[in-house]
Motif scaffolding. Structure first.
Motif, short mmCIF file in Angstrom:
data_model
loop_
_atom_site.label_atom_id
_atom_site.label_comp_id
_atom_site.label_asym_id
_atom_site.label_seq_id
_atom_site.Cartn_x
_atom_site.Cartn_y
_atom_site.Cartn_z
N GLY A 1 0.73 -1.10 -0.03
CA GLY A 1 -0.19 0.14 -0.22
C GLY A 1 0.58 1.12 -0.30
N LEU A 2 2.14 1.56 0.71
CA LEU A 2 2.94 2.42 0.40
C LEU A 2 3.44 2.75 -0.17
N VAL A 3 3.77 1.26 -1.52
CA VAL A 3 4.37 1.54 -2.52
C VAL A 3 3.89 2.44 -3.46
N ASN A 4 2.14 1.57 -4.13
CA ASN A 4 1.25 2.16 -4.39
C ASN A 4 1.31 3.85 -4.52
N SER A 5 1.10 4.16 -3.14
CA SER A 5 0.54 6.07 -2.55
C SER A 5 1.93 6.92 -2.13
N TRP A 6 3.15 5.60 -1.71
CA TRP A 6 4.49 6.87 -2.21
C TRP A 6 4.56 7.65 -3.70
N PRO A 7 5.05 8.75 -3.65
CA PRO A 7 5.95 9.01 -4.53
C PRO A 7 7.23 8.53 -5.08
N ASN A 8 7.79 8.18 -6.73
CA ASN A 8 8.70 8.29 -6.50
C ASN A 8 9.13 6.95 -6.25
N GLN A 9 8.25 5.53 -5.76
CA GLN A 9 9.00 4.62 -5.94
C GLN A 9 9.27 3.19 -6.82
N THR A 10 10.30 2.52 -6.71
CA THR A 10 10.41 2.16 -7.49
C THR A 10 10.11 0.95 -7.98
N PHE A 11 10.18 -0.33 -8.83
CA PHE A 11 9.27 -1.70 -8.62
C PHE A 11 10.48 -2.63 -7.45
N LYS A 12 11.81 -2.00 -7.64
CA LYS A 12 12.11 -2.86 -6.72
C LYS A 12 12.19 -2.67 -4.84
N ASP A 13 11.65 -1.13 -4.84
CA ASP A 13 11.36 -0.54 -3.90
C ASP A 13 9.98 -1.39 -3.48
N ARG A 14 9.18 -1.76 -4.53
CA ARG A 14 8.35 -2.36 -4.09
C ARG A 14 8.47 -3.60 -3.30
N SER A 15 9.62 -4.54 -3.91
CA SER A 15 9.44 -5.64 -2.96
C SER A 15 10.37 -5.38 -1.66
N VAL A 16 11.13 -4.61 -2.20
CA VAL A 16 11.91 -3.74 -0.31
C VAL A 16 10.95 -3.65 0.76
N LEU A 17 9.77 -2.72 0.67
CA LEU A 17 8.49 -2.65 2.32
C LEU A 17 7.83 -3.54 2.27
N ILE A 18 7.64 -4.28 0.43
CA ILE A 18 6.81 -5.92 1.43
C ILE A 18 7.87 -6.37 2.38
N ALA A 19 8.92 -7.48 2.18
CA ALA A 19 9.76 -7.79 2.71
C ALA A 19 9.66 -6.91 3.70
N ALA A 20 10.33 -6.04 3.31
CA ALA A 20 9.91 -4.88 5.31
C ALA A 20 9.42 -5.32 6.28
N GLY A 21 7.65 -5.07 5.85
CA GLY A 21 6.25 -4.84 5.89
C GLY A 21 6.17 -6.84 6.93
N GLY A 22 7.04 -7.63 5.85
CA GLY A 22 6.43 -8.50 6.57
C GLY A 22 7.24 -8.81 7.26
N GLY A 23 8.85 -8.24 7.58
CA GLY A 23 10.31 -8.70 8.96
C GLY A 23 9.01 -8.41 10.69
N ALA A 24 8.61 -6.43 10.28
CA ALA A 24 7.96 -5.55 11.00
C ALA A 24 6.64 -7.02 11.69
N GLY A 25 6.17 -7.33 10.72
CA GLY A 25 5.27 -8.90 11.53
C GLY A 25 5.54 -9.43 11.82
N LEU A 26 6.17 -9.59 11.68
CA LEU A 26 7.17 -11.18 12.81
C LEU A 26 7.65 -9.92 14.08
N ALA A 27 8.17 -9.48 13.80
CA ALA A 27 9.26 -8.44 15.19
C ALA A 27 7.89 -7.39 15.83
N ALA A 28 6.97 -7.36 15.32
CA ALA A 28 5.50 -7.12 16.25
C ALA A 28 4.51 -7.98 17.11
N ALA A 29 4.44 -9.17 16.17
CA ALA A 29 3.79 -10.33 16.81
C ALA A 29 4.69 -10.85 18.02
#
Length: 447
Positions: free
Chosen positions: A145-173
């Motif tokens: 969702g951040l990739v879709n709404s954040w300006p100037n994000q590249t396809f590489k940023d997409r995989s970076v933020l998706i993976a980072a969100g997944g890791g953050a989910g486990l950290a928070a759990a």
């Protein structure tokens, strides 16, 4: 040569700076979602216990009250996923890996909403499903969702933020930021570069801070061990690792087989939901402590609750069967915590046997229970470093490091010999094959 190196460093710095703000925001949002999940599950568990108490007061119709409650909850939980977001079923980690590999698009908002609602309903009914996998999935959805709404994000940023969100989910759990970061490196994105590592680290830290501020800084499990385990008992953790690999292999094969069986048109899906609800109702009527994700149950073990060896084996079999059924039902919910529960029971059983056979070692069965969580996780997921770091953070006890290494890496070696496919990779492969078969059937129908 020096100029090229300098230019590369500048590019890397700019990429890190560009990812800083979205990574912080990603962690804060994922932490907030995790807090919502945690509080909702607490209310759901309290409501389930009230239903069980009320049912026990009704001598004749009590079991039917529980059965009706469970059937409705299971049907609603699975029905929401099936109708609105089939990709939200299960833990979602394999779906997240498929998204990062470009196998399919990510309907992030739909997954986020349906995942949350379905998981809360299913867990409140007593399904043996955990919150960690769904939180990983929802964290990845927030990243998309951040990739879709954040300006100037590249396809590489997409995989970076998706993976980072997944890791953050486990950290928070689990209040375990290092485990979340290691999970990204070991499971979600093995080709992780330095700025991906940076984004995941920032997101994990931010998510964990939100959870600690709202929910407290106590470790997930309460474990008291008198001193560091002596070196002469390290050899006793080898059989625990071996058995973890063998039973981990059995878990993976059984789960994959169950999912294939349920997808066959032998009986309507409602039949399987009814069978699952009947099992959950029976367990809830007799031993309600076994229901749900199992965190409180594990805490009771680590705080000294005593079971006979026969009871440990029985509880392991019950949790094994109903975890497989819950995960195969189509409801949203993970296997992370249920696998840790099975590992705790397995470790407790192995520790109890060693106590009986070698009383001179004076081993603490609770120590084997906590190490068993990481070794069984390794046998199922094939991510030993994540298991080791996760248990250290969840117990706040670094003295476990050597037993954890012995048990987890012996489980990893035996799993290598058995050619155990990591469960999330196997689930991803099954989903890809299922999609290919569906597309082939559609194309044949059109032709």
């Amino acid at each position: 040569m020096l100029k090229n190196t300098h230019d590369s460093s500048l590019i890397l710095e700019r990429q890190r700076h560009r990812l800083l703000v979205p990574s912080i925001l990603l962690g804060l949002l994922t932490g907030a979602i995790s807090v919502g999940v945690n509080l909702s599950l607490s209310y759901g568990e309290e409501f389930r216990n009230r239903v069980i108490d009320f049912a026990h007061q009704q001598v004749i119709i009590g079991p039917w009250i529980m059965m009706g409650f469970t059937v409705m909850a299971v049907c609603l939980s699975v029905g929401l996923v099936s109708r609105f977001a089939p990709e939200a079923s299960g833990s979602g980690i394999s779906h997240l890996k498929g998204v990062m590999q470009g196998c399919w698009p990510f309907r992030w908002l739909r997954v986020l909403v349906i995942k949350f609602v379905s998981m809360i309903i299913g867990a409140s009914a007593g399904l043996m499903l955990g919150r960690a996998g769904p939180t990983v999935h929802m964290g990845g959805a927030i990243g998309q969702g951040l990739v879709n709404s954040w300006p100037n994000q590249t396809f590489k940023d997409r995989s970076v933020l998706i993976a980072a969100g997944g890791g953050a989910g486990l950290a928070a759990a689990f209040n375990s930021p290092l485990a979340g970061l290691v999970f990204v490196l070991e499971e979600l994105d093995s080709r992780c570069s330095s700025f991906e590592f940076f984004a995941a680290g920032i997101a994990c830290l931010s998510a964990d801070m939100v959870c600690r501020i709202v929910l407290g800084q106590y470790p997930t499990f309460h474990l008291v061990i008198a001193g560091t385990p002596p070196l002469d008992i390290l050899i006793a953790f080898l059989p625990l690792g071996i058995v973890s690999a063998l039973l981990g292999y059995l878990f993976n094969r059984t789960l994959l087989t169950a999912q294939k069986l349920i997808s066959l048109p032998l009986w309507p899906r409602f039949f399987w939901w009814f069978v699952l609800a009947a099992m959950v109702t029976t367990i809830g009527w007799l031993t309600p402590d076994l229901l749900g994700g199992g965190q409180d149950f594990v805490n009771s073990i680590l705080e000294g609750r005593v079971f006979t060896l026969q009871t440990i084996v029985l509880f392991f079999i019950i949790r094994f069967i109903v975890t497989i059924g819950s995960s195969s039902s189509g409801a949203a919910g993970g296997i992370f915590m249920p696998v840790l529960v099975l590992g705790a029971l397995l470790g407790l059983g192995v520790g109890s046997i060693i106590q009986l056979l070698f009383p001179e070692l004076n081993v603490d069965a609770k120590l084997f229970a906590v190490v068993g969580m990481a070794s069984y996780f390794t046998g199922v997921v094939r991510a030993p470093l994540t298991g080791i770091v996760l248990i250290i953070e969840m117990t706040g006890n670094y003295t476990l490091i050597l037993p954890l290494f012995v048990a987890c890496f012996s489980a990893q070696i035996v799993a290598d010999w058995l050619r155990v496919v990591p469960i999330y990779d196997a689930l991803l492969e099954n989903t890809i094959k299922k999609n290919e078969s569906r597309e082939l059937a559609l194309s044949n129908g059109i032709n």
